[in-house]
Motif scaffolding. Structure first.
Motif, mmCIF file in Angstrom:
data_model
loop_
_atom_site.group_PDB
_atom_site.id
_atom_site.type_symbol
_atom_site.label_atom_id
_atom_site.label_comp_id
_atom_site.label_asym_id
_atom_site.label_seq_id
_atom_site.Cartn_x
_atom_site.Cartn_y
_atom_site.Cartn_z
ATOM 1 N N LYS A 41 -5.443 -20.053 -41.609
ATOM 2 C CA LYS A 41 -4.961 -18.831 -40.927
ATOM 3 C C LYS A 41 -4.949 -17.644 -41.893
ATOM 4 C CE LYS A 41 -3.049 -20.079 -36.801
ATOM 5 N NZ LYS A 41 -3.739 -19.747 -35.605
ATOM 6 N N LYS A 89 -7.936 -17.740 -38.505
ATOM 7 C CA LYS A 89 -8.168 -18.669 -37.394
ATOM 8 C C LYS A 89 -7.583 -20.026 -37.729
ATOM 9 C CE LYS A 89 -12.868 -17.563 -37.233
ATOM 10 N NZ LYS A 89 -14.223 -17.929 -36.874
ATOM 11 N N ASP A 90 -7.401 -20.821 -36.695
ATOM 12 C CA ASP A 90 -6.998 -22.207 -36.863
ATOM 13 C C ASP A 90 -8.141 -22.973 -37.536
ATOM 14 O OD1 ASP A 90 -6.930 -25.149 -35.346
ATOM 15 O OD2 ASP A 90 -4.958 -24.351 -35.902
#
Length: 184
Positions: free
Chosen positions: A99, A104-105
């Motif tokens: 992250k 982002k994941d």
């Protein structure tokens, strides 16, 4: 390949003795075994990490071997509580780093982004070797290697495999690029 030989090879590759390896080699369980520790999303996450370490090329990758599910069993059954804690904190750290670094994941990162993130963690783990507890990435890497190369896919489709040993040939020709041998 003999279980103990595999543990020695993984220890040499990662620079740390295989955590839980003594119990696995003796086919025993830790005192903390049997607790349901992993969700299906955790297992998918472990699959992604293992696939980044051992990606599919002309040979199968870690996902093809179902590494995530077996890694979960190993952590649950063979890791003492202190190693389980390091392992889970590491999974949280990887998610947070993804992250922070990419916004982002981890599961949504591209393959090169996952590789970049895990390569940095591998370097960090090598620098942190020798502490009282192993670095969480060392645990992940060890498990990925051990589970993959002891799986049916890893042993029969990646390593060269002879189900029934033949005669001893100490002068077997070797061609550069030949796969290593798996034994039972």
């Amino acid at each position: 390949m003999d279980r103990r030989d595999l543990l020695k090879m993984i220890a040499a590759a990662t620079g740390v003795a295989m955590v839980g390896g003594d119990l696995w080699a003796a086919d025993l369980k830790s005192a903390d075994a049997g607790k349901a520790l992993f969700t299906q999303s955790d297992i998918a996450f472990l699959d992604e990490i293992a696939e980044t370490i051992l990606p599919k090329t002309s040979t199968p990758g870690a996902k093809d071997a179902g590494c995530g599910a077996v890694m979960a069993v190993m952590v649950t059954d063979c890791y003492e509580l202190k190693y389980q804690t390091v392992f889970f904190e590491g999974l949280k750290t990887i998610k947070a780093l993804a992250k922070k670094q990419f916004g982002k994941d981890f599961m949504q990162l591209t393959a090169p982004q996952k590789h970049e993130l895990l390569s940095k963690l591998d370097q960090d783990a090598k620098q942190a070797a020798g502490g009282p507890l192993p670095h969480y990435f060392t645990l992940l890497k060890q498990l990925s290697l051990m589970v993959f190369f002891t799986s049916k896919v890893g042993a029969t489709e990646v390593l060269r495999y002879v189900a029934v040993p033949g005669r001893y040939d100490g002068n077997l020709p070797y061609k550069k690029g030949d796969r290593a041998w798996a034994t039972n």
